[in-house]
Design a protein around this motif. Structure first.
Motif, PDB file in Angstrom:
ATOM      1  N   UNK A 104       0.786  -1.222  -0.058  1.00  0.00           N
ATOM      2  CA  UNK A 104       0.051  -0.173  -0.026  1.00  0.00           C
ATOM      3  C   UNK A 104       0.870   1.058   0.036  1.00  0.00           C
ATOM      4  N   UNK A 105       0.226   2.326  -0.123  1.00  0.00           N
ATOM      5  CA  UNK A 105       0.873   3.591  -0.191  1.00  0.00           C
ATOM      6  C   UNK A 105       1.621   3.983   1.052  1.00  0.00           C
ATOM      7  N   UNK A 106       1.114   3.407   1.864  1.00  0.00           N
ATOM      8  CA  UNK A 106       1.786   3.829   3.181  1.00  0.00           C
ATOM      9  C   UNK A 106       2.933   2.907   3.734  1.00  0.00           C
ATOM     10  N   UNK A 107       3.259   1.829   2.664  1.00  0.00           N
ATOM     11  CA  UNK A 107       4.400   0.858   2.969  1.00  0.00           C
ATOM     12  C   UNK A 107       5.735   1.036   2.535  1.00  0.00           C
ATOM     13  N   UNK A 108       6.577   0.145   2.684  1.00  0.00           N
ATOM     14  CA  UNK A 108       7.934   0.220   2.029  1.00  0.00           C
ATOM     15  C   UNK A 108       8.011  -0.278   0.775  1.00  0.00           C
ATOM     16  N   UNK A 109       7.116  -0.415  -0.008  1.00  0.00           N
ATOM     17  CA  UNK A 109       7.182  -0.954  -1.277  1.00  0.00           C
ATOM     18  C   UNK A 109       7.593  -0.151  -2.506  1.00  0.00           C
ATOM     19  N   UNK A 110       8.345   0.684  -2.119  1.00  0.00           N
ATOM     20  CA  UNK A 110       8.620   1.706  -3.199  1.00  0.00           C
ATOM     21  C   UNK A 110      10.033   1.472  -3.692  1.00  0.00           C
ATOM     22  N   UNK A 111      10.241   1.392  -4.874  1.00  0.00           N
ATOM     23  CA  UNK A 111      11.304   1.013  -5.584  1.00  0.00           C
ATOM     24  C   UNK A 111      12.608   1.904  -5.299  1.00  0.00           C
ATOM     25  N   UNK A 112      12.356   3.171  -5.420  1.00  0.00           N
ATOM     26  CA  UNK A 112      13.248   4.312  -5.229  1.00  0.00           C
ATOM     27  C   UNK A 112      13.089   5.012  -4.038  1.00  0.00           C
ATOM     28  N   UNK A 113      14.300   5.628  -3.463  1.00  0.00           N
ATOM     29  CA  UNK A 113      14.394   6.315  -2.296  1.00  0.00           C
ATOM     30  C   UNK A 113      15.539   7.403  -2.563  1.00  0.00           C
ATOM     31  N   UNK A 114      15.187   8.548  -2.034  1.00  0.00           N
ATOM     32  CA  UNK A 114      16.060   9.747  -2.006  1.00  0.00           C
ATOM     33  C   UNK A 114      17.055   9.476  -0.704  1.00  0.00           C
ATOM     34  N   UNK A 115      17.953  10.305  -0.564  1.00  0.00           N
ATOM     35  CA  UNK A 115      18.934  10.413   0.421  1.00  0.00           C
ATOM     36  C   UNK A 115      18.296  11.143   1.487  1.00  0.00           C
ATOM     37  N   UNK A 116      17.155  11.632   1.587  1.00  0.00           N
ATOM     38  CA  UNK A 116      16.795  12.264   2.753  1.00  0.00           C
ATOM     39  C   UNK A 116      17.189  13.916   2.877  1.00  0.00           C
TER      40      UNK A 116
END
Length: 123
Positions: A104-116
């Motif tokens: 779901x949208x609120x979970x960790x299943x995104x493929x790409x992440x920024x550095x913050x």
């Protein structure tokens, strides 16, 4: 390969506002659902907000609803998070995430992440 780069963090007093931006590389950005998460020191990463690929649907964690607004500009390959009425408990590193692969949208299943980007709210 997609890269996500966050900007806009900083130090603000309680009650103030910040606008975070996430710039995405790659021509397929407009197909991705995008999200914002945050992680405070000593705590687990938590969901903040998400937006569908079309921008037609938005999702918020309960405590942020009404204070934060997520938006996207597919022409500029950016997604933004407008944060108002900031509280000291909003202090965290904020991460942009893109291309939801699973869950779901609120979970960790995104493929790409920024550095913050660091957001610090002083009392």
């Amino acid at each position: 390969q997609v890269q996500l780069v966050e900007s806009g963090g900083g130090l603000v007093q309680a009650g103030g506002s910040l606008r975070l931006s996430c710039a995405a590389s790659g021509r397929t950005f407009r197909r991705y659902a995008m999200g914002w998460f945050r992680q405070a020191p000593g705590k687990e990463r938590e969901f903040v907000a998400a937006i569908s690929w079309s921008g037609g649907s938005t999702y918020y964690a309960g405590s942020e609803k009404g204070r934060f607004t997520i938006s996207r500009d597919s022409a500029k390959n950016t997604v933004s998070l407008q944060m108002n009425s900031l509280k000291p408990e909003d202090t965290a590193v904020y991460y942009c995430a893109g291309d939801l692969k699973s869950g779901s949208y609120d979970g960790p299943g995104y493929a790409y992440w920024g550095q913050g980007t660091q957001v610090t709210v002083s009392s």
